[in-house]
Design a protein around this motif. Structure first.
Motif, PDB file in Angstrom:
ATOM      1  N   LEU A   1      33.788  10.501 -18.511  1.00  0.00           N
ATOM      2  CA  LEU A   1      32.919   9.635 -19.296  1.00  0.00           C
ATOM      3  C   LEU A   1      33.424   8.206 -19.178  1.00  0.00           C
ATOM      4  O   LEU A   1      34.594   7.920 -19.472  1.00  0.00           O
ATOM      5  CB  LEU A   1      32.913  10.071 -20.761  1.00  0.00           C
ATOM      6  N   TYR A   2      32.528   7.325 -18.765  1.00  0.00           N
ATOM      7  CA  TYR A   2      32.886   5.930 -18.524  1.00  0.00           C
ATOM      8  C   TYR A   2      31.815   5.035 -19.133  1.00  0.00           C
ATOM      9  O   TYR A   2      30.705   5.478 -19.400  1.00  0.00           O
ATOM     10  CB  TYR A   2      33.013   5.704 -17.010  1.00  0.00           C
TER      11      TYR A   2
ATOM     12  N   VAL B   1      31.426   7.001 -23.197  1.00  0.00           N
ATOM     13  CA  VAL B   1      32.595   7.317 -24.024  1.00  0.00           C
ATOM     14  C   VAL B   1      32.230   7.510 -25.495  1.00  0.00           C
ATOM     15  O   VAL B   1      33.017   8.081 -26.254  1.00  0.00           O
ATOM     16  CB  VAL B   1      33.721   6.268 -23.885  1.00  0.00           C
TER      17      VAL B   1
ATOM     18  N   ALA C   1      32.842  10.867 -27.106  1.00  0.00           N
ATOM     19  CA  ALA C   1      34.172  11.283 -27.572  1.00  0.00           C
ATOM     20  C   ALA C   1      34.457  10.840 -29.002  1.00  0.00           C
ATOM     21  O   ALA C   1      35.476  11.217 -29.576  1.00  0.00           O
ATOM     22  CB  ALA C   1      35.250  10.735 -26.641  1.00  0.00           C
ATOM     23  N   SER C   2      33.562  10.079 -29.593  1.00  0.00           N
ATOM     24  CA  SER C   2      33.769   9.584 -30.949  1.00  0.00           C
ATOM     25  C   SER C   2      33.413  10.651 -31.978  1.00  0.00           C
ATOM     26  O   SER C   2      32.374  11.290 -31.884  1.00  0.00           O
ATOM     27  CB  SER C   2      32.906   8.344 -31.192  1.00  0.00           C
TER      28      SER C   2
ATOM     29  N   TYR D   1      37.636  11.108 -20.790  1.00  0.00           N
ATOM     30  CA  TYR D   1      36.954   9.856 -21.099  1.00  0.00           C
ATOM     31  C   TYR D   1      37.889   8.693 -20.822  1.00  0.00           C
ATOM     32  O   TYR D   1      39.103   8.814 -20.956  1.00  0.00           O
ATOM     33  CB  TYR D   1      36.416   9.813 -22.533  1.00  0.00           C
ATOM     34  N   CYS D   2      37.311   7.577 -20.417  1.00  0.00           N
ATOM     35  CA  CYS D   2      38.100   6.395 -20.073  1.00  0.00           C
ATOM     36  C   CYS D   2      38.650   5.762 -21.351  1.00  0.00           C
ATOM     37  O   CYS D   2      37.890   5.303 -22.202  1.00  0.00           O
ATOM     38  CB  CYS D   2      37.243   5.395 -19.308  1.00  0.00           C
TER      39      CYS D   2
ATOM     40  N   ALA E   1      36.772   3.239 -24.066  1.00  0.00           N
ATOM     41  CA  ALA E   1      36.690   3.674 -25.468  1.00  0.00           C
ATOM     42  C   ALA E   1      37.269   2.616 -26.400  1.00  0.00           C
ATOM     43  O   ALA E   1      36.670   2.289 -27.427  1.00  0.00           O
ATOM     44  CB  ALA E   1      37.408   5.004 -25.650  1.00  0.00           C
TER      45      ALA E   1
ATOM     46  N   THR F   1      41.319   6.460 -29.875  1.00  0.00           N
ATOM     47  CA  THR F   1      41.727   7.300 -28.747  1.00  0.00           C
ATOM     48  C   THR F   1      42.776   8.334 -29.135  1.00  0.00           C
ATOM     49  O   THR F   1      43.279   9.036 -28.285  1.00  0.00           O
ATOM     50  CB  THR F   1      42.277   6.430 -27.600  1.00  0.00           C
TER      51      THR F   1
ATOM     52  N   ALA G   1      41.712  11.766 -23.160  1.00  0.00           N
ATOM     53  CA  ALA G   1      41.800  10.367 -22.738  1.00  0.00           C
ATOM     54  C   ALA G   1      42.447  10.293 -21.363  1.00  0.00           C
ATOM     55  O   ALA G   1      43.425  10.994 -21.078  1.00  0.00           O
ATOM     56  CB  ALA G   1      42.604   9.564 -23.755  1.00  0.00           C
TER      57      ALA G   1
END
Length: 120
Positions: free
Chosen positions: A44-45, A49, A52-53, A82-83, A87, A94, A102
């Protein structure tokens, strides 16, 4: 003569809430696995991202595509990265414990060796 198994790496760059990219990626993963291909990782970029939250609260009538992707990756033992820089730029913590891992863009670049890259 047996051919080598095709292995894919997926790159998602769009928000899971903005368009069809996450749904398309989920469909691609399911179809590829059904056909006997391997999915090495999903990265995920940029705005992807946001998946991922843990601070996103979707209305109950909207599908949670980020959770669906995470569940599929977990079931199929696919690395879901994920980047970390993207993020942090977007205010996403993170240090959150989740199935999302991450990683840096350089790590992803090293991991895609000998895979076919598909971007959504």
């Amino acid at each position: 003569m047996k051919t080598a198994l095709t292995r894919f790496s997926l790159l998602l760059t769009q928000s899971p809430f903005a368009n069809q990219s996450f749904a398309s990626a989920i469909q691609f993963i399911a179809a590829a696995l059904t056909e006997g291909f391997a999915i090495e990782q999903v990265f995920l970029y940029e705005d992807a991202v946001f998946a991922a939250s843990d601070a996103i609260d979707l209305p109950s009538d909207e599908p949670d595509l980020a959770a669906m992707l995470a569940k599929l990756c977990q079931q199929q033992q696919i690395d879901l990265l994920y980047c970390v820089t993207a993020a942090e730029k977007r205010g996403i913590a993170t240090n959150v414990e989740s199935y999302f891992t991450a990683a840096g863009l350089a790590e992803f670049a090293m991991r895609i060796t000998n895979t076919k890259l598909v971007q959504f």
